[in-house]
Design a protein around this motif. Structure first.
Motif, short mmCIF file in Angstrom:
data_model
loop_
_atom_site.label_atom_id
_atom_site.label_comp_id
_atom_site.label_asym_id
_atom_site.label_seq_id
_atom_site.Cartn_x
_atom_site.Cartn_y
_atom_site.Cartn_z
N ALA A 174 64.06 25.16 -64.32
CA ALA A 174 65.14 26.13 -64.16
C ALA A 174 66.39 25.71 -64.92
O ALA A 174 67.18 26.56 -65.35
CB ALA A 174 65.46 26.32 -62.68
N ALA A 175 66.57 24.39 -65.10
CA ALA A 175 67.76 23.88 -65.80
C ALA A 175 67.64 23.95 -67.31
O ALA A 175 68.59 23.61 -68.02
CB ALA A 175 68.05 22.45 -65.36
N GLY A 176 66.47 24.35 -67.81
CA GLY A 176 66.37 24.56 -69.24
C GLY A 176 65.38 23.72 -70.01
O GLY A 176 65.33 23.80 -71.25
N VAL A 177 64.55 22.93 -69.33
CA VAL A 177 63.52 22.17 -70.03
C VAL A 177 62.27 23.02 -70.16
O VAL A 177 61.71 23.45 -69.14
CB VAL A 177 63.18 20.86 -69.30
N PRO A 178 61.78 23.28 -71.36
CA PRO A 178 60.55 24.07 -71.52
C PRO A 178 59.37 23.35 -70.88
O PRO A 178 59.27 22.13 -70.93
CB PRO A 178 60.38 24.15 -73.04
#
Length: 310
Positions: A174-178
């Motif tokens: 959710a924090a942006g790591v694929p």
């Protein structure tokens, strides 16, 4: 024998691996818990420090034939670090990316899985922009150093308390790591406690501190899997399970571990979520010699089965 000589000896053992298996890439890991945080905070605080570290690291990795670098700063903003470490960490990774990419080398990073640390120590999206892989150290959610009750080391789900592998993975995604960059860490060891009352030996029982050290590792609160299985057999420990948490106990000694079935479930979860894969810590804690009766390296084998590799 000095440290460099020891390092060179280990390096010579690793160098043939990519030739034997073209799918293998060896990375040099820098950092770790014992290295602390202060020195990394100092280095990353200036542009000159970041650039110099990145240049030297890339040269060192190339010189000794590694395929890349794994940076394990434990942890930005923590353990005598600076509030600015969160941003400086991303700037450091940007410098490392540039230096390593120029030599065709990879970059990965190890990050803490404590949900309370994400956002304070890490800019997840910023990190992911500059690295090939993010290795989530999804273990030691509870230890005798941080908990005064018996608790699981690395639960997949949230059957106990607020911490779990699933929760940490969801937060980093959710924090942006694929998903294709996120790697889940799996512990190949047991965490142990000394019970306050031997008659109370379930999950959440009061504990006085870490369990007795093992004969090989000599570290309180920690047993390799092969140490634990030998103790269970030699000393006739009792085995039990509560809500998916597995543990063994005898007298005032208590250990939490993950059986082969749970190890495979973690790998299957990684596949289900479309994540990059798994990493283990530490490799030598698996039952390499097969003394526990499940063949050589049973934990690694179960992970590979769960990943569909064998």
């Amino acid at each position: 024998m000095n440290n460099l000589t020891i390092f060179q000896d280990h390096t010579r053992n690793l160098q043939p691996l990519p030739q034997k298996n073209p799918h293998v890439t060896t990375l040099l890991a820098v950092g770790g818990w014992n290295e602390g945080s202060r020195k990394y905070s100092d280095m990353a605080a200036t542009s000159a420090g970041r650039k110099r570290f990145a240049q030297l690291a890339a040269e060192f990795v190339e010189r000794y034939g590694f395929g890349g670098l794994d940076l394990d700063w434990e942890y930005p903003t923590q353990r005598e670090g600076r509030p600015q470490d969160k941003d400086n960490f991303v700037l450091l990774l940007k410098e490392l990316r540039a230096s390593l990419s120029a030599k065709g080398l990879e970059l990965s990073v190890a990050v803490g899985a404590d949900p309370n640390m994400l956002g304070v120590a890490y800019d997840a999206a910023g990190i992911a922009e500059h690295v090939d892989l993010v290795n989530l150290m999804a273990f030691d959610f509870y230890t005798a150093a941080t908990s005064n009750i018996t608790a699981p080391n690395a639960p997949l789900g949230s059957s106990f308390g607020a911490y779990s592998v699933e929760r940490s993975v969801e937060q980093w995604l959710a924090a942006g790591v694929p998903a294709e960059k996120l790697v889940v860490g799996v512990p190949l060891y047991a965490r142990t406690y000394t019970l306050a009352d031997p008659a109370r030996h379930g999950v959440g029982a009061p504990a006085l501190g870490p369990g007795a050290p093992g004969a090989v590792t000599q570290e309180p609160g920690y047993l390799t899997i092969y140490e634990l299985c030998m103790i269970i057999e030699d000393e006739s420990w009792d085995l039990s399970e509560e809500n998916g948490i597995y543990f063994a106990y005898k007298g005032d000694q208590w250990a939490t571990y993950e059986p082969l079935t749970e190890i495979r479930k973690k790998a299957q979860y990684v596949v289900k979520k479309g994540l990059a894969g798994v990493m283990v810590w530490p490799l030598e804690s698996d039952d390499v010699s097969g003394v526990c009766g499940h063949g050589s390296s049973p934990l690694l084998r179960e992970l590979n089965k769960g990943l569909g590799r064998i």
